[in-house]
Scaffold this motif. Structure first.
Motif, PDB file in Angstrom:
ATOM      1  N   ILE A 149       0.848  -1.181   0.000  1.00  0.00           N
ATOM      2  CA  ILE A 149       0.000   0.000   0.000  1.00  0.00           C
ATOM      3  C   ILE A 149       0.891   1.242   0.000  1.00  0.00           C
ATOM      4  O   ILE A 149       1.735   1.397   0.880  1.00  0.00           O
ATOM      5  CB  ILE A 149      -0.930   0.028   1.233  1.00  0.00           C
ATOM      6  CG1 ILE A 149      -1.819  -1.213   1.257  1.00  0.00           C
ATOM      7  CG2 ILE A 149      -1.770   1.304   1.248  1.00  0.00           C
ATOM      8  CD1 ILE A 149      -2.579  -1.408   2.562  1.00  0.00           C
ATOM      9  N   THR A 150       0.698   2.097  -0.978  1.00  0.00           N
ATOM     10  CA  THR A 150       1.463   3.330  -1.079  1.00  0.00           C
ATOM     11  C   THR A 150       0.697   4.449  -0.390  1.00  0.00           C
ATOM     12  O   THR A 150      -0.501   4.610  -0.618  1.00  0.00           O
ATOM     13  CB  THR A 150       1.682   3.703  -2.559  1.00  0.00           C
ATOM     14  OG1 THR A 150       2.335   2.616  -3.217  1.00  0.00           O
ATOM     15  CG2 THR A 150       2.516   4.959  -2.689  1.00  0.00           C
ATOM     16  N   LEU A 151       1.384   5.216   0.436  1.00  0.00           N
ATOM     17  CA  LEU A 151       0.781   6.372   1.114  1.00  0.00           C
ATOM     18  C   LEU A 151       1.360   7.637   0.508  1.00  0.00           C
ATOM     19  O   LEU A 151       2.581   7.801   0.456  1.00  0.00           O
ATOM     20  CB  LEU A 151       1.069   6.330   2.621  1.00  0.00           C
ATOM     21  CG  LEU A 151       0.572   7.536   3.418  1.00  0.00           C
ATOM     22  CD1 LEU A 151      -0.961   7.589   3.423  1.00  0.00           C
ATOM     23  CD2 LEU A 151       1.113   7.496   4.838  1.00  0.00           C
ATOM     24  N   GLU A 152       0.469   8.516   0.037  1.00  0.00           N
ATOM     25  CA  GLU A 152       0.878   9.812  -0.494  1.00  0.00           C
ATOM     26  C   GLU A 152       0.291  10.901   0.397  1.00  0.00           C
ATOM     27  O   GLU A 152      -0.881  10.835   0.756  1.00  0.00           O
ATOM     28  CB  GLU A 152       0.382   9.991  -1.929  1.00  0.00           C
ATOM     29  CG  GLU A 152       0.955   8.960  -2.894  1.00  0.00           C
ATOM     30  CD  GLU A 152       0.363   9.058  -4.285  1.00  0.00           C
ATOM     31  OE1 GLU A 152      -0.449   9.985  -4.540  1.00  0.00           O
ATOM     32  OE2 GLU A 152       0.705   8.213  -5.114  1.00  0.00           O
ATOM     33  N   LEU A 153       1.113  11.880   0.758  1.00  0.00           N
ATOM     34  CA  LEU A 153       0.695  12.979   1.632  1.00  0.00           C
ATOM     35  C   LEU A 153       0.773  14.285   0.854  1.00  0.00           C
ATOM     36  O   LEU A 153       1.814  14.582   0.251  1.00  0.00           O
ATOM     37  CB  LEU A 153       1.591  13.049   2.864  1.00  0.00           C
ATOM     38  CG  LEU A 153       1.687  11.771   3.703  1.00  0.00           C
ATOM     39  CD1 LEU A 153       2.721  11.930   4.803  1.00  0.00           C
ATOM     40  CD2 LEU A 153       0.339  11.397   4.276  1.00  0.00           C
ATOM     41  N   ARG A 154      -0.334  15.056   0.866  1.00  0.00           N
ATOM     42  CA  ARG A 154      -0.383  16.297   0.099  1.00  0.00           C
ATOM     43  C   ARG A 154      -1.093  17.398   0.882  1.00  0.00           C
ATOM     44  O   ARG A 154      -2.025  17.137   1.633  1.00  0.00           O
ATOM     45  CB  ARG A 154      -1.169  16.094  -1.199  1.00  0.00           C
ATOM     46  CG  ARG A 154      -0.572  15.088  -2.132  1.00  0.00           C
ATOM     47  CD  ARG A 154      -1.391  14.993  -3.381  1.00  0.00           C
ATOM     48  NE  ARG A 154      -0.802  13.992  -4.263  1.00  0.00           N
ATOM     49  CZ  ARG A 154      -1.453  13.390  -5.219  1.00  0.00           C
ATOM     50  NH1 ARG A 154      -2.721  13.666  -5.419  1.00  0.00           N
ATOM     51  NH2 ARG A 154      -0.846  12.510  -5.970  1.00  0.00           N
ATOM     52  N   GLU A 155      -0.660  18.612   0.618  1.00  0.00           N
ATOM     53  CA  GLU A 155      -1.396  19.779   1.109  1.00  0.00           C
ATOM     54  C   GLU A 155      -2.289  20.222  -0.032  1.00  0.00           C
ATOM     55  O   GLU A 155      -1.862  20.277  -1.180  1.00  0.00           O
ATOM     56  CB  GLU A 155      -0.429  20.884   1.502  1.00  0.00           C
ATOM     57  CG  GLU A 155       0.455  20.521   2.672  1.00  0.00           C
ATOM     58  CD  GLU A 155       1.482  21.588   2.984  1.00  0.00           C
ATOM     59  OE1 GLU A 155       1.385  22.708   2.446  1.00  0.00           O
ATOM     60  OE2 GLU A 155       2.393  21.285   3.770  1.00  0.00           O
TER      61      GLU A 155
END
Length: 191
Positions: free
Chosen positions: A103-109
């Motif tokens: 599972i890939t986790l991407e964090l964005r504003e």
């Protein structure tokens, strides 16, 4: 190590921890309702998704959330993963378990939200579908889900909730209600 544990328990900070930032952020009083909301959104996604999770994208709006996005991401993963495991999951183990499961986790504003000052939007992708859930906190502790896959809602993420979709035609709600009443009566007869 004993001194570090004592310092943590007496709110004197964390030292010597590899992942101290996630733990420190998760303990911030003003962030607690958002951490709880993030876990609930992760849990909701785990129960609603169809297929194996491939990607989770966390987008946040608002200074406190932007500064704490790593802790929110860990909380979302914790909520999503602990529904599928029999072993305990915490903020430190959740990202590791997610990576092990592919599972890939991407964090964005995200850009400023038109309606809410602080919003967490969690998008997910499986091999069969994709979707998203957005949530916010009203006041200091009133967590709410405010949008799901393009539908604006306002619901508290607590207790037992039933989600279903159907074609919008007469009689559909009645048919679902009949099934629910029948199941409830059958459950009471067996107890």
């Amino acid at each position: 190590i004993a001194h570090q544990v004592a310092d943590l328990l007496h709110d004197r900070g964390i030292s010597g921890s590899v992942n101290a930032d996630i733990i420190r952020l998760a303990q911030k009083k003003e962030l607690q309702p958002y951490i709880s909301l993030a876990e609930k959104i992760g849990s909701l996604l785990a129960q609603l998704k169809v297929g194996k999770l491939q990607t989770i994208t966390v987008s946040v709006n608002g200074k406190i959330l932007e500064d704490s996005i790593s802790a929110l991401g860990a909380a979302i993963l914790k909520g999503a993963i602990e529904k599928t495991l029999f072993e305990p999951v915490n903020y430190l183990s959740a990202p590791v378990i997610a990576r092990e499961r592919g599972i890939t986790l991407e964090l964005r504003e995200q850009e400023k939200h038109l309606t809410y000052a602080h919003v967490i939007t969690v998008s997910y992708k499986t091999e069969k579908e994709s979707g998203y859930v957005s949530g916010t906190v009203f006041g200091t502790e009133d967590a709410r889900i405010v949008e799901m896959n393009g539908f604006f809602v306002e619901l508290k993420p607590e207790g037992c909730l039933l989600f279903y979709s159907n074609i919008d035609k007469p009689g559909m709600l009645s048919a679902v209600s009949t099934v629910l009443v029948y199941k409830d009566r059958a459950r009471h007869l067996t107890h």
